[in-house]
Scaffold this active site. Structure first.
Site, mmCIF file in Angstrom:
data_model
loop_
_atom_site.group_PDB
_atom_site.id
_atom_site.type_symbol
_atom_site.label_atom_id
_atom_site.label_comp_id
_atom_site.label_asym_id
_atom_site.label_seq_id
_atom_site.Cartn_x
_atom_site.Cartn_y
_atom_site.Cartn_z
ATOM 1 N N HIS A 15 0.869 -1.202 0.000
ATOM 2 C CA HIS A 15 0.000 0.000 0.000
ATOM 3 C C HIS A 15 0.893 1.235 0.000
ATOM 4 O O HIS A 15 1.500 1.568 1.024
ATOM 5 C CB HIS A 15 -0.894 -0.005 1.241
ATOM 6 C CG HIS A 15 -1.854 1.143 1.283
ATOM 7 N ND1 HIS A 15 -3.202 0.973 1.571
ATOM 8 C CD2 HIS A 15 -1.696 2.471 1.089
ATOM 9 C CE1 HIS A 15 -3.808 2.137 1.550
ATOM 10 N NE2 HIS A 15 -2.903 3.082 1.264
ATOM 11 N N HIS A 17 1.560 5.368 -1.703
ATOM 12 C CA HIS A 17 1.157 6.528 -2.523
ATOM 13 C C HIS A 17 2.412 7.101 -3.161
ATOM 14 O O HIS A 17 3.259 7.662 -2.464
ATOM 15 C CB HIS A 17 0.477 7.591 -1.656
ATOM 16 C CG HIS A 17 -0.783 7.092 -1.014
ATOM 17 N ND1 HIS A 17 -2.021 7.257 -1.591
ATOM 18 C CD2 HIS A 17 -0.991 6.396 0.132
ATOM 19 C CE1 HIS A 17 -2.942 6.695 -0.817
ATOM 20 N NE2 HIS A 17 -2.337 6.163 0.240
ATOM 21 N N LEU A 18 2.509 6.957 -4.471
ATOM 22 C CA LEU A 18 3.685 7.490 -5.169
ATOM 23 C C LEU A 18 3.399 8.838 -5.809
ATOM 24 O O LEU A 18 4.324 9.508 -6.267
ATOM 25 C CB LEU A 18 4.163 6.499 -6.242
ATOM 26 C CG LEU A 18 4.777 5.184 -5.751
ATOM 27 C CD1 LEU A 18 5.186 4.304 -6.932
ATOM 28 C CD2 LEU A 18 5.992 5.442 -4.852
ATOM 29 N N ARG A 19 2.090 9.224 -5.867
ATOM 30 C CA ARG A 19 1.696 10.508 -6.491
ATOM 31 C C ARG A 19 2.119 10.547 -7.960
ATOM 32 O O ARG A 19 2.485 9.546 -8.545
ATOM 33 C CB ARG A 19 2.273 11.714 -5.721
ATOM 34 C CG ARG A 19 2.133 11.651 -4.198
ATOM 35 C CD ARG A 19 0.722 11.640 -3.711
ATOM 36 N NE ARG A 19 0.655 11.862 -2.265
ATOM 37 C CZ ARG A 19 -0.345 11.461 -1.496
ATOM 38 N NH1 ARG A 19 -1.347 10.772 -1.988
ATOM 39 N NH2 ARG A 19 -0.350 11.731 -0.209
ATOM 40 N N ASN A 43 -5.452 7.285 -5.757
ATOM 41 C CA ASN A 43 -6.068 8.581 -5.411
ATOM 42 C C ASN A 43 -5.132 9.740 -5.762
ATOM 43 O O ASN A 43 -4.857 10.611 -4.956
ATOM 44 C CB ASN A 43 -6.449 8.625 -3.915
ATOM 45 C CG ASN A 43 -5.245 8.561 -2.993
ATOM 46 O OD1 ASN A 43 -4.211 8.017 -3.354
ATOM 47 N ND2 ASN A 43 -5.366 9.117 -1.799
ATOM 48 N N LYS A 102 -9.535 -0.126 -5.712
ATOM 49 C CA LYS A 102 -9.553 0.473 -4.371
ATOM 50 C C LYS A 102 -10.836 1.267 -4.181
ATOM 51 O O LYS A 102 -11.194 2.110 -5.007
ATOM 52 C CB LYS A 102 -8.336 1.402 -4.226
ATOM 53 C CG LYS A 102 -8.291 2.242 -2.957
ATOM 54 C CD LYS A 102 -7.742 1.459 -1.787
ATOM 55 C CE LYS A 102 -7.823 2.223 -0.471
ATOM 56 N NZ LYS A 102 -6.653 3.043 -0.183
ATOM 57 N N HIS A 139 -10.512 1.104 1.902
ATOM 58 C CA HIS A 139 -10.205 2.051 2.976
ATOM 59 C C HIS A 139 -11.362 1.890 3.957
ATOM 60 O O HIS A 139 -12.480 2.327 3.692
ATOM 61 C CB HIS A 139 -10.108 3.482 2.449
ATOM 62 C CG HIS A 139 -9.761 4.460 3.529
ATOM 63 N ND1 HIS A 139 -8.571 5.141 3.570
ATOM 64 C CD2 HIS A 139 -10.439 4.835 4.643
ATOM 65 C CE1 HIS A 139 -8.530 5.901 4.659
ATOM 66 N NE2 HIS A 139 -9.658 5.736 5.322
ATOM 67 N N HIS A 174 -4.546 -0.703 5.945
ATOM 68 C CA HIS A 174 -4.016 0.051 7.094
ATOM 69 C C HIS A 174 -4.920 -0.012 8.337
ATOM 70 O O HIS A 174 -5.403 1.001 8.834
ATOM 71 C CB HIS A 174 -3.716 1.510 6.738
ATOM 72 C CG HIS A 174 -4.753 2.200 5.881
ATOM 73 N ND1 HIS A 174 -6.087 2.221 6.185
ATOM 74 C CD2 HIS A 174 -4.615 2.896 4.730
ATOM 75 C CE1 HIS A 174 -6.717 2.895 5.253
ATOM 76 N NE2 HIS A 174 -5.866 3.314 4.361
ATOM 77 N N ASP A 246 1.517 2.578 3.497
ATOM 78 C CA ASP A 246 0.672 3.771 3.370
ATOM 79 C C ASP A 246 1.524 5.040 3.402
ATOM 80 O O ASP A 246 1.098 6.074 3.915
ATOM 81 C CB ASP A 246 -0.422 3.828 4.444
ATOM 82 C CG ASP A 246 -1.546 4.784 4.026
ATOM 83 O OD1 ASP A 246 -1.603 5.150 2.838
ATOM 84 O OD2 ASP A 246 -2.350 5.171 4.888
ATOM 85 N N HIS A 250 3.179 14.555 1.502
ATOM 86 C CA HIS A 250 2.601 15.881 1.218
ATOM 87 C C HIS A 250 3.719 16.884 1.469
ATOM 88 O O HIS A 250 4.561 16.676 2.357
ATOM 89 C CB HIS A 250 1.453 16.188 2.193
ATOM 90 C CG HIS A 250 0.259 15.304 2.024
ATOM 91 N ND1 HIS A 250 -0.729 15.532 1.098
ATOM 92 C CD2 HIS A 250 -0.106 14.166 2.676
ATOM 93 C CE1 HIS A 250 -1.659 14.589 1.185
ATOM 94 N NE2 HIS A 250 -1.308 13.737 2.135
ATOM 95 N N ALA A 262 -3.862 14.753 5.713
ATOM 96 C CA ALA A 262 -3.576 13.473 6.365
ATOM 97 C C ALA A 262 -2.567 12.712 5.524
ATOM 98 O O ALA A 262 -2.693 12.658 4.306
ATOM 99 C CB ALA A 262 -4.857 12.665 6.494
HETATM 100 O O1 DOR Z 1 -3.358 9.519 5.774
HETATM 101 C C1 DOR Z 1 -3.657 9.137 4.656
HETATM 102 N N1 DOR Z 1 -3.161 9.745 3.550
HETATM 103 N N2 DOR Z 1 -4.522 8.131 4.523
HETATM 104 C C2 DOR Z 1 -5.013 7.770 3.323
HETATM 105 O O2 DOR Z 1 -5.822 6.888 3.273
HETATM 106 C C3 DOR Z 1 -4.617 8.510 2.093
HETATM 107 C C4 DOR Z 1 -3.337 9.178 2.269
HETATM 108 C C5 DOR Z 1 -3.008 10.187 1.193
HETATM 109 O O3 DOR Z 1 -3.264 9.890 0.012
HETATM 110 O O4 DOR Z 1 -2.486 11.240 1.508
HETATM 111 ZN ZN ZN Z 2 -3.289 5.029 1.611
#
Ligand code: DOR
Ligand code: ZN
Length: 338
Positions: A15, A17-19, A43, A102, A139, A174, A246, A250, A262
Site C-alpha cells: 500500500h 502513494h507514489l503521487r 487517489n 480500491k 479504505h 491500514h 501507506d 505531502h 492526512a
Molecule cells: O493519511 C492518509 N493519507 N490516509 C489515506 O488513506 C490517504 C493518504 C493520502 O493519500 O495522503
Molecule cells: Zn493510503
C-alpha cells in the site's frame, strides 16, 4: 551475541502513494530502492479511474524509474472504484493487468471526494471483480461518524460484502483497531495491511502533547490497546496480515498549516523501522514473512528473488527530503539498509 547484520528476501509494499509528476520523482527512489514491488494507490491528481489510466500512470512511473535506474522495482497497478465504475471497466482493467480496485468511502481521506456513498450501487462491480480475480482494497472507515469509531463502524460493510461475494479477495487497508484484527481473522478471503507507523503510534503521539502534524494520517492512530493488538498480530506469523506502508507524502506546507493534510511519508524509514520494531518484540524471525511473503501469496504473485541487507548502525532521520518531512524526522534509528 548481538545481531549486527542480516539479509532477507526483499519485501513488497502492499500500500503506497507514489503521487504523480514532481512529487513522484521525489519519492520514488525511497520505495524503489527498498522494495521489489509496491501496490500503487489510485487517489492521485488526476485519479486512476478507467482502464487506460493505469497504463499511462505505469508509463509515468516507469519513466522516472528508468531515469533513476531502479530496474529491479515494479509497480502493481490499481484503479479507484466509485459509483461511476462499471462492470465492463473492471473487465477492461483486468485485461490490462490491473491487480486491484480500491474503494474510498466518500470524503474519508485525501482525494476521496469522488468516493463511494452507497455500496449497493457497486455490487455488480464487486461481482465482476470476483469473476475476474481482481482484488478489492478497502479504505475501511465509515464517513460522517466520530473519527475514532470510523473503522469499527465500517466493519458491517466489510461483513456484508464478504457475505455476498465470498470468493472476492479483500484487503482491509491500514488497520488500526483490535476489532478490525478480530474481523480479519474471522473472515475467509479477507486479509489486512498494517503500516509501520500504526505499530508505533497512538493518538497521544498525534494530539496528546503538542500537535504533531507529521504523525497525522487516516485512519488516525488509536489507543495503546489497539496498537498492541496490531503489534501482536503483525509479529505473530499469521499470513492474513502483511505490510503496507501507506507512505503518503505531502509538501511540508500542506502538513504544517491550518487545514493540514492526512498522510505520513514513511517510505525512507519503513524498512529500518520495521526491523527495529520486530527486534524489540523479539520476533525478528517473523519479519521476512510479514514484509516479503504473506502479501505476495495473498495477491498470487511470485516471491521476489532479490535480497536486502540490513546493518545495525545508528542514523538520524533527516528533517526534510526536498520539502517533504519524513516520518520520525530528527529521530535516531538503529538499522540501515546497506
Ligand atoms: O493519511 C492518509 N493519507 N490516509 C489515506 O488513506 C490517504 C493518504 C493520502 O493519500 O495522503
Ligand atoms: Zn493510503
Amino acid at each position: 551475541m548481538e545481531l549486527k547484520e542480516f539479509s532477507m528476501r526483499i519485501g513488497d509494499d502492499f500500500h503506497c502513494h507514489l503521487r504523480r509528476g514532481d512529487m513522484l520523482g521525489k519519492v520514488l527512489p525511497f520505495t524503489a530502492s527498498m522494495f521489489g514491488r509496491a501496490v500503487v494507490m489510485p487517489n492521485t491528481e488526476p485519479p486512476i479511474l478507467d482502464r487506460f489510466d493505469p497504463h499511462l500512470y505505469y508509463k509515468e512511473i516507469h519513466q522516472y524509474k528508468r531515469n533513476q535506474s531502479y530496474s529491479g522495482f515494479s509497480p502493481i497497478m490499481t484503479i479507484q472504484i466509485n459509483e461511476s465504475t462499471s462492470p465492463s471497466m473492471i473487465e477492461g482493467a483486468s485485461l490490462e493487468g490491473v491487480a486491484a480496485g480500491k474503494v474510498y468511502p466518500i470524503g474519508v481521506t485525501t482525494n476521496s471526494a469522488n468516493g463511494v456513498r452507497d455500496f449497493g450501487k457497486i455490487s455488480e462491480v464487486f461481482k465482476r471483480m470476483q469473476e475476474t480475480g481482481m482484488l478489492l482494497l478497502l479504505h475501511g472507515e465509515k464517513p460522517d461518524t466520530f473519527c475514532l469509531h470510523r473503522e469499527k463502524e465500517f466493519l458491517n460493510t466489510l461483513l456484508k460484502i464478504n457475505k455476498e461475494f465470498p470468493e472476492l479477495k479483500i484487503v482491509l487497508e491500514h488497520i488500526t483497531t483490535r476489532v478490525a484484527v478480530w474481523a480479519v481473522k474471522e473472515l475467509k478471503n479477507v486479509a489486512a495491511t498494517i503500516t509501520a507507523h500504526h505499530l508505533l503510534l497512538t493518538l497521544d503521539d498525534v494530539v496528546g502533547d503538542l500537535l504533531s502534524p507529521h504523525n497525522f494520517c487516516k485512519p488516525i492512530a488509536k489507543s495503546p490497546k489497539d496498537r498492541l493488538a496490531l503489534l501482536e498480530v503483525a509479529t505473530s506469523g499469521n499470513p492474513k496480515f502483511f505490510f503496507g506502508s501507506d507512505s503518503a507524502p505531502h509538501l511540508k506546507e500542506r502538513k504544517e498549516c491550518s487545514s493540514g493534510c492526512a498522510g505520513i511519508f514513511s517510505a525512507p524509514v519503513a524498512v529500518p523501522l520495521l526491523v527495529e520494531i520486530f527486534e524489540k518484540a523479539d520476533r525478528l524471525d517473523k519479519l521476512e514473512n510479514f514484509v516479503s511473503t504473506f502479501g505476495a501469496v495473498f495477491y498470487d504473485l511470485p516471491l521476489n528473488k532479490d535480497k536486502i541487507t540490513l546493518v545495525k548502525k545508528d542514523w538520524i532521520v533527516p528533517e526534510s527530503y526536498d520539502g517533504i518531512v519524513p516520518f520520525l524526522s530528527g529521530k535516531k534509528l538503529s538499522w540501515q539498509v546497506k
